[in-house]
Design a protein around this motif. Structure first.
Motif, mmCIF file in Angstrom:
data_model
loop_
_atom_site.group_PDB
_atom_site.id
_atom_site.type_symbol
_atom_site.label_atom_id
_atom_site.label_comp_id
_atom_site.label_asym_id
_atom_site.label_seq_id
_atom_site.Cartn_x
_atom_site.Cartn_y
_atom_site.Cartn_z
ATOM 1 N N ALA A 249 10.247 -29.974 -30.742
ATOM 2 C CA ALA A 249 10.718 -31.356 -30.575
ATOM 3 C C ALA A 249 9.573 -32.345 -30.790
ATOM 4 O O ALA A 249 9.774 -33.429 -31.327
ATOM 5 N N ASP B 297 10.924 -26.640 -17.912
ATOM 6 C CA ASP B 297 11.612 -27.566 -17.007
ATOM 7 C C ASP B 297 13.004 -27.794 -17.592
ATOM 8 O O ASP B 297 13.166 -28.624 -18.497
ATOM 9 N N SER C 248 15.643 -27.407 -20.080
ATOM 10 C CA SER C 248 15.579 -26.982 -21.480
ATOM 11 C C SER C 248 14.269 -27.377 -22.145
ATOM 12 O O SER C 248 14.056 -27.096 -23.321
ATOM 13 N N ARG C 249 13.379 -28.031 -21.388
ATOM 14 C CA ARG C 249 12.127 -28.531 -21.974
ATOM 15 C C ARG C 249 10.998 -27.534 -21.741
ATOM 16 O O ARG C 249 10.633 -27.238 -20.595
ATOM 17 N N ARG D 189 7.018 -26.436 -22.580
ATOM 18 C CA ARG D 189 5.739 -26.950 -23.080
ATOM 19 C C ARG D 189 4.788 -25.792 -23.358
ATOM 20 O O ARG D 189 4.727 -24.826 -22.595
ATOM 21 N N LEU E 205 6.097 -29.747 -27.368
ATOM 22 C CA LEU E 205 7.317 -29.774 -26.552
ATOM 23 C C LEU E 205 8.419 -29.113 -27.375
ATOM 24 O O LEU E 205 8.629 -29.473 -28.546
ATOM 25 N N ILE F 45 12.555 -27.537 -27.307
ATOM 26 C CA ILE F 45 13.847 -27.617 -26.629
ATOM 27 C C ILE F 45 14.549 -26.273 -26.774
ATOM 28 O O ILE F 45 14.646 -25.728 -27.883
#
Lengths: 214, 214
Positions: free
Chosen positions: A155, A181, A183-184, A186, A204, A206
């Motif tokens: 993303a 976190d 669907s996020r 890192r 980042l 997704i």
């Protein structure tokens, strides 16, 4: 962990990318990589009859194209089973664009590989193209996500270029997932040469995937 | 600007990358690109004798390598005069990794090109690899800096992926310089497909250059 134990663990570190075979299409692709590099190392006006080279390569491309399946069929095949890791432009043994980079999974959840790049990957004189570093790092974060937890699509990527990345020298490329976190996802990574960091990346991702062709 | 005038201006839009020739090393490299794509479109197990293909390509790589100048000499040659734009992995007619992307300079200071990518550039199924988009955009910002004002080396890149970028469809790749503050140069760019933005980039460049090899 004792040194002996670490050695044993390293010996069985999972290979996260497709094994490079010395036969079949892998060998043909490895030879195509040699041609790509040799053409760039030769350049124009060095006495090689490039018309003959072009004719040979075009004849080969014609032969291959005649026996290739329709692209839809090929897409479905390349996304089944282990095919998934065989065709990408960073690690793929079937892709002559890939250096290729071999990535292994480590006990600490990170992934790492070493690669030496030649003239096709040049940006500034004698150094790696900034966009090639971005390509290697984006892919490495993707593999790190697969290794460390949930994976997904890129993303956002932020790359910082700290010093020029040399051609012709071993580069260490590494990545690791740092947080999930919802669907996020890192992940961070870097490219280093002789122990000095050249490029860092923060990504980042997704947690969603495009459907596989069928 | 009238439509007629715009048309006339477009017709003479400066080509910011090396002209692609249909002979010499350019033709050989174009043929090598066809082989790279055909190998990936063919894959393994399709009845083509890949041992024969590998042998042919290795023999060609050997022949080219025999006549190639020492790499230091080649590096010096490729960084002289117009050679500068002939070898990069995005626009370079001598580099089979390059799709190649052709970029033209526009009256408004931006640069733009259209390119259609095939299987070697795949990331997610049927779509462009996020790292390949980064490669195209980093290079396009570099060319935009050359066109719009002072240029330099990439210091930071931020890429945002808004939607998947399709393979097999014309992509518009554009970039423009937005500010120069001392040695700090900022440029932005994007990749779009069918009028919809797929990826955006913001780049910070530093106005310094590595020495050219001599």
């Amino acid at each position: 962990m004792s040194a002996a134990c670490r050695e044993a663990t390293d010996a069985v570190a999972p290979r996260l990318v497709a094994e490079q075979r010395k036969d079949g299409v892998d060998a043909a692709v490895a030879a195509a990589r040699r041609v790509v590099t040799a053409l760039l190392r030769t350049g124009g006006g060095t006495g090689t009859d490039m018309d003959v080279v072009a004719a040979e390569l075009n004849a080969l491309a014609d032969r291959l194209t005649e026996t290739a399946p329709p692209v839809g069929e090929r897409l479905a095949a390349m996304w089944r089973g282990q095919g998934v890791t065989r065709h990408d432009p960073v690690t793929g043994p079937e892709n002559a664009l890939a250096p290729p980079l071999h990535l292994d999974g480590k006990d600490d959840g990170s992934v790492e590989g070493v690669v030496t790049l030649d003239l096709p990957y040049q940006g500034p004189p004698g150094h790696v193209h900034g966009g090639i570093s971005a390509l290697l790092l984006d892919h490495t974060l993707g593999v790190a996500n697969h290794w460390g937890g949930p994976s997904g699509m890129t993303a956002e990527l932020t790359l910082r270029y700290l010093r020029p990345t040399p051609l012709f020298e071993p580069l260490t490329v590494s990545g690791r997932q740092v947080s999930v976190d919802g669907s996020r996802i890192r992940a961070v990574g870097e490219i280093s040469a002789a122990g000095r960091t050249c490029v860092t990346v923060e990504g980042l991702f997704i947690n969603k995937h495009l459907p596989r062709p069928s």
